[in-house]
Scaffold this active site. Structure first.
Site, PDB file in Angstrom:
ATOM      1  N   HIS A  88       0.101  -4.934  10.883  1.00  0.00           N
ATOM      2  CA  HIS A  88       1.203  -5.845  11.230  1.00  0.00           C
ATOM      3  C   HIS A  88       1.556  -5.821  12.717  1.00  0.00           C
ATOM      4  CE1 HIS A  88       1.780  -7.001   7.114  1.00  0.00           C
ATOM      5  NE2 HIS A  88       1.804  -5.732   6.746  1.00  0.00           N
TER       6      HIS A  88
ATOM      7  N   ARG B 212      -9.651  -8.510   3.524  1.00  0.00           N
ATOM      8  CA  ARG B 212      -8.477  -8.237   4.352  1.00  0.00           C
ATOM      9  C   ARG B 212      -8.432  -6.768   4.739  1.00  0.00           C
ATOM     10  NH1 ARG B 212      -2.979  -6.685   3.319  1.00  0.00           N
ATOM     11  NH2 ARG B 212      -1.403  -7.841   4.530  1.00  0.00           N
TER      12      ARG B 212
ATOM     13  N   GLN C 213       0.783 -13.222   8.564  1.00  0.00           N
ATOM     14  CA  GLN C 213       1.336 -11.985   8.029  1.00  0.00           C
ATOM     15  C   GLN C 213       0.577 -10.754   8.509  1.00  0.00           C
ATOM     16  OE1 GLN C 213       0.225 -10.070   4.674  1.00  0.00           O
ATOM     17  NE2 GLN C 213       2.104 -10.336   3.493  1.00  0.00           N
TER      18      GLN C 213
ATOM     19  N   GLN D 183       0.820  -1.211   0.000  1.00  0.00           N
ATOM     20  CA  GLN D 183       0.000   0.000   0.000  1.00  0.00           C
ATOM     21  C   GLN D 183       0.858   1.267   0.000  1.00  0.00           C
ATOM     22  OE1 GLN D 183      -3.828  -0.015   2.263  1.00  0.00           O
ATOM     23  NE2 GLN D 183      -2.927  -1.761   3.319  1.00  0.00           N
TER      24      GLN D 183
ATOM     25  N   SER E  44       4.240  -6.968   2.178  1.00  0.00           N
ATOM     26  CA  SER E  44       2.933  -6.942   2.831  1.00  0.00           C
ATOM     27  C   SER E  44       1.828  -7.335   1.847  1.00  0.00           C
ATOM     28  CB  SER E  44       2.687  -5.560   3.452  1.00  0.00           C
ATOM     29  OG  SER E  44       1.498  -5.531   4.200  1.00  0.00           O
ATOM     30  N   LEU E  45       0.935  -6.400   1.509  1.00  0.00           N
ATOM     31  CA  LEU E  45      -0.122  -6.673   0.540  1.00  0.00           C
ATOM     32  C   LEU E  45       0.443  -7.248  -0.756  1.00  0.00           C
ATOM     33  CD1 LEU E  45      -3.029  -6.351  -0.673  1.00  0.00           C
ATOM     34  CD2 LEU E  45      -2.318  -4.030  -1.325  1.00  0.00           C
TER      35      LEU E  45
END
Length: 314
Positions: free
Chosen positions: A202, A118, A251, A12, A93-94
């Site tokens: 996170h 999510r 994650q 992101q 991440s994403l």
């Protein structure tokens, strides 16, 4: 497969109105991929990306499927144009969801549905204003970790993105993040900047989102990867679909060790990396992590053509 080539997919923060317009004008595959996502989302994702408001695409439940779709469209176009196959994949991440789609671990439409959930679940896990994130620049890992321990008290704050040497993102309860920012500055940080997000991604505070997403993921068929994926959790590749599903749940609450991910890619012999998604965030980070890797991005017509002309073709 080109052994020294890896693809990395950003997370992101790189979304912007008008994204991919020049590539889409020449290659219909881009809009066609967005149309597939729009059917899942039940709104016109391409129109939103081209004529919408920046505030709208910054909403996490929109941002996540938007960036997944952009990365997937570029990946599919790369393949259509005869681009070389990488020897491994990774995502920040994403971005790891984009890597899983590229590796054929799960279908694109299923991934769009899951990352929309999510984003929604992560936003709903912590009430607005209760959690935040901040970037710490110019301080080593140990000093940031120590500052967070000092600042936590009865609340939570900790490093969550190890982006590059001297650049770490912290997250947690808003008041604890504020205290940690001051502690980091007192310890010698060059900058401590609050990030424009409304949830502490996170961190263990995201546990409710992990539980909810895990239930949805159980309904989806995961497959063994066609190309190895270096996971954020565990910093290595696995073939077992059940383990992959487990790591993607973890994650949500675990830190992103991007420095170690890039070092692992380098240790596999990869010297050429392609950032498959919007912007050049990973290109900048990778340069500071390993001087043995060169990262190109392919989010504009010019950069795509440059990457192809660099010899990254089959």
């Amino acid at each position: 497969m080109k052994q020294n080539l890896a693809f990395v997919f950003p997370g992101q923060g790189s979304q912007k109105i008008g994204m991919l317009a020049d590539i889409a004008a020449q290659y219909p595959l881009i809009e066609a991929t967005f149309a597939r996502a729009s059917k899942v989302l039940d709104y016109d994702l391409w129109a939103l990306a081209q004529q919408g408001e920046q505030d709208a695409i910054n909403q996490t439940a929109v941002t996540q499927p938007l960036l997944l779709t952009a990365s997937t469209a570029l990946w599919q176009l790369w393949n259509e144009l005869g681009g070389a196959q990488p020897s491994c994949l990774a995502g920040h991440s994403l971005g790891e969801w984009s890597a899983l789609v590229a590796a054929d671990v799960l279908d694109f439409e299923e991934a769009v549905r899951l990352v929309q959930l999510r984003g929604r679940y992560m936003q709903e896990a912590v009430p607005a204003g209760k959690g935040s994130m901040a970037a710490i620049v110019g301080l080593d890992d140990a000093a940031v970790e120590d500052s967070c321990r000092q600042a936590s008290g009865d609340e939570f704050v900790a490093p969550v993105n190890y982006n590059s040497p001297g650049q770490i993102v912290i997250a947690g309860h808003s008041a604890a993040v504020e205290r940690a920012m001051e502690a980091c500055k007192a310890a010698g940080a060059k900058r401590a900047l609050p990030l424009p997000v409304s949830a502490p991604f996170h961190t263990p505070l995201m546990a409710p989102a992990a539980v909810r997403l895990s239930r949805e993921m159980e309904k989806v068929a995961f497959r063994a990867p066609r190309i190895p994926v270096i996971h954020n959790v565990g910093v290595g590749s696995v073939d077992d679909p059940t383990e992959i599903r487990h790591r993607m749940v973890q994650q949500i609450t675990a830190p992103v060790p991007w420095v170690e991910c890039v070092k692992t890619i380098g240790a596999r012999g990869c010297t050429e990396l392609l950032e498959c998604g919007l912007g050049k965030v990973l290109s900048g980070l990778n340069k500071r992590i390993l001087d043995t890797v060169n990262t190109l991005n392919i989010d504009t017509l010019a950069s795509l053509q440059a990457a192809l002309s660099e010899g990254e073709t089959s």
